[in-house]
Design a protein around this motif. Structure first.
Motif, PDB file in Angstrom:
ATOM      1  N   PHE A   1      -6.784 -15.975  -4.496  1.00 17.38           N
ATOM      2  CA  PHE A   1      -6.244 -14.854  -3.729  1.00 17.38           C
ATOM      3  C   PHE A   1      -5.553 -15.368  -2.493  1.00 17.38           C
ATOM      4  O   PHE A   1      -6.070 -16.215  -1.770  1.00 17.38           O
ATOM      5  N   SER A   2      -4.385 -14.840  -2.247  1.00 23.04           N
ATOM      6  CA  SER A   2      -3.713 -15.107  -0.977  1.00 23.04           C
ATOM      7  C   SER A   2      -2.892 -13.881  -0.615  1.00 23.04           C
ATOM      8  O   SER A   2      -2.293 -13.229  -1.474  1.00 23.04           O
ATOM      9  N   LEU A   3      -2.922 -13.580   0.623  1.00 22.09           N
ATOM     10  CA  LEU A   3      -2.174 -12.441   1.145  1.00 22.09           C
ATOM     11  C   LEU A   3      -0.683 -12.787   1.154  1.00 22.09           C
ATOM     12  O   LEU A   3      -0.323 -13.899   1.531  1.00 22.09           O
ATOM     13  N   PRO A   4       0.156 -11.869   0.722  1.00 28.25           N
ATOM     14  CA  PRO A   4       1.604 -12.144   0.794  1.00 28.25           C
ATOM     15  C   PRO A   4       2.012 -12.476   2.222  1.00 28.25           C
ATOM     16  O   PRO A   4       1.513 -11.884   3.182  1.00 28.25           O
ATOM     17  N   SER A   5       2.894 -13.425   2.356  1.00 28.85           N
ATOM     18  CA  SER A   5       3.301 -13.883   3.688  1.00 28.85           C
ATOM     19  C   SER A   5       3.992 -12.790   4.505  1.00 28.85           C
ATOM     20  O   SER A   5       4.057 -12.870   5.724  1.00 28.85           O
ATOM     21  N   THR A   6       4.469 -11.752   3.828  1.00 29.47           N
ATOM     22  CA  THR A   6       5.132 -10.652   4.545  1.00 29.47           C
ATOM     23  C   THR A   6       4.132  -9.742   5.249  1.00 29.47           C
ATOM     24  O   THR A   6       4.517  -8.954   6.105  1.00 29.47           O
ATOM     25  N   LEU A   7       2.864  -9.843   4.885  1.00 25.98           N
ATOM     26  CA  LEU A   7       1.835  -8.987   5.488  1.00 25.98           C
ATOM     27  C   LEU A   7       1.106  -9.768   6.577  1.00 25.98           C
ATOM     28  O   LEU A   7       0.131 -10.446   6.323  1.00 25.98           O
ATOM     29  N   LYS A   8       1.604  -9.631   7.781  1.00 20.52           N
ATOM     30  CA  LYS A   8       1.026 -10.394   8.887  1.00 20.52           C
ATOM     31  C   LYS A   8       0.346  -9.515   9.933  1.00 20.52           C
ATOM     32  O   LYS A   8      -0.222 -10.024  10.888  1.00 20.52           O
ATOM     33  N   ASP A   9       0.388  -8.218   9.743  1.00 20.44           N
ATOM     34  CA  ASP A   9      -0.218  -7.337  10.742  1.00 20.44           C
ATOM     35  C   ASP A   9      -1.743  -7.417  10.665  1.00 20.44           C
ATOM     36  O   ASP A   9      -2.326  -7.914   9.710  1.00 20.44           O
ATOM     37  N   GLU A  10      -2.386  -6.896  11.707  1.00 17.10           N
ATOM     38  CA  GLU A  10      -3.836  -6.989  11.840  1.00 17.10           C
ATOM     39  C   GLU A  10      -4.578  -6.304  10.691  1.00 17.10           C
ATOM     40  O   GLU A  10      -5.551  -6.835  10.161  1.00 17.10           O
ATOM     41  N   LYS A  11      -4.132  -5.117  10.302  1.00 20.79           N
ATOM     42  CA  LYS A  11      -4.802  -4.379   9.215  1.00 20.79           C
ATOM     43  C   LYS A  11      -4.699  -5.156   7.900  1.00 20.79           C
ATOM     44  O   LYS A  11      -5.672  -5.263   7.153  1.00 20.79           O
ATOM     45  N   SER A  12      -3.537  -5.685   7.608  1.00 19.02           N
ATOM     46  CA  SER A  12      -3.362  -6.468   6.381  1.00 19.02           C
ATOM     47  C   SER A  12      -4.267  -7.689   6.377  1.00 19.02           C
ATOM     48  O   SER A  12      -4.866  -8.032   5.352  1.00 19.02           O
ATOM     49  N   GLN A  13      -4.378  -8.343   7.520  1.00 15.46           N
ATOM     50  CA  GLN A  13      -5.247  -9.515   7.625  1.00 15.46           C
ATOM     51  C   GLN A  13      -6.709  -9.128   7.368  1.00 15.46           C
ATOM     52  O   GLN A  13      -7.428  -9.837   6.675  1.00 15.46           O
ATOM     53  N   LEU A  14      -7.130  -7.988   7.913  1.00 17.46           N
ATOM     54  CA  LEU A  14      -8.493  -7.506   7.709  1.00 17.46           C
ATOM     55  C   LEU A  14      -8.739  -7.212   6.231  1.00 17.46           C
ATOM     56  O   LEU A  14      -9.769  -7.605   5.669  1.00 17.46           O
ATOM     57  N   VAL A  15      -7.794  -6.520   5.603  1.00 16.70           N
ATOM     58  CA  VAL A  15      -7.917  -6.209   4.171  1.00 16.70           C
ATOM     59  C   VAL A  15      -7.986  -7.508   3.359  1.00 16.70           C
ATOM     60  O   VAL A  15      -8.824  -7.660   2.470  1.00 16.70           O
ATOM     61  N   GLY A  16      -7.123  -8.446   3.671  1.00 12.09           N
ATOM     62  CA  GLY A  16      -7.120  -9.734   2.979  1.00 12.09           C
ATOM     63  C   GLY A  16      -8.442 -10.465   3.133  1.00 12.09           C
ATOM     64  O   GLY A  16      -8.978 -11.008   2.165  1.00 12.09           O
ATOM     65  N   ASP A  17      -8.980 -10.465   4.336  1.00 11.02           N
ATOM     66  CA  ASP A  17     -10.277 -11.110   4.585  1.00 11.02           C
ATOM     67  C   ASP A  17     -11.384 -10.426   3.790  1.00 11.02           C
ATOM     68  O   ASP A  17     -12.264 -11.084   3.231  1.00 11.02           O
ATOM     69  N   ASN A  18     -11.349  -9.098   3.729  1.00  8.77           N
ATOM     70  CA  ASN A  18     -12.361  -8.348   2.978  1.00  8.77           C
ATOM     71  C   ASN A  18     -12.273  -8.648   1.480  1.00  8.77           C
ATOM     72  O   ASN A  18     -13.296  -8.811   0.812  1.00  8.77           O
ATOM     73  N   ILE A  19     -11.065  -8.699   0.965  1.00  5.15           N
ATOM     74  CA  ILE A  19     -10.886  -9.017  -0.458  1.00  5.15           C
ATOM     75  C   ILE A  19     -11.414 -10.414  -0.746  1.00  5.15           C
ATOM     76  O   ILE A  19     -12.162 -10.634  -1.706  1.00  5.15           O
TER      77      ILE A  19
END
Length: 137
Positions: free
Chosen positions: A95-113
């Motif tokens: 799993f890796s968050l798309p590089s276009t999603l750099k906002d705080e909420k996206s980072q939190l969602v990525g960390d949770n996943i």
């Protein structure tokens, strides 16, 4: 999500070998016998046996009465041991968050996943570690 089919094939080979030797059918199981009875191509069996041997789960003997046998009693080998011999340290989930999603909420969602997937893999490995080869037959 991807583990190879070699893990389930290796597990089948280890259990088959344990059963045949425990039943007194033979002292060693040949690669040819494994290939035929497990309906796997011989090169696949040989590759799996190399991995199991490298990890110290089987021993080999050459010659007409040779083949493989378990290096330890089935009560001393876990399903996780077989898994580790085949999959090494390859992660189940990538799993890796798309590089276009750099906002705080996206980072939190990525960390949770990432946390959920990591815990799922840890739970799976705990279950495999709790299951001995002897529990399977």
């Amino acid at each position: 999500m991807s583990y190879s089919t070699a893990f389930s094939q290796a597990l089948s080979i280890v259990v088959y070998t344990a059963v045949k030797i425990e039943e007194g059918y033979t002292d060693y199981v040949s690669a040819r016998q494994l290939s035929e009875n497990m309906e796997m191509p011989n090169p696949t069996v040989v590759k799996i046996l190399q991995s199991l041997n490298r990890f110290g789960l089987i021993t080999t003997k050459e010659g007409a009465r040779g083949g493989i046998r378990l290096a330890k009693a089935p009560e001393e080998i876990t399903v996780l041991d077989v898994f580790s011999a085949i999959e090494l340290d390859r992660p189940l989930f990538k799993f890796s968050l798309p590089s276009t999603l750099k906002d705080e909420k996206s980072q939190l969602v990525g960390d949770n996943i990432e946390q959920v997937l990591s815990q799922a893999e840890s739970d799976m490995k705990s279950r495999l570690a709790a299951t001995k080869i002897s529990d399977l037959f």
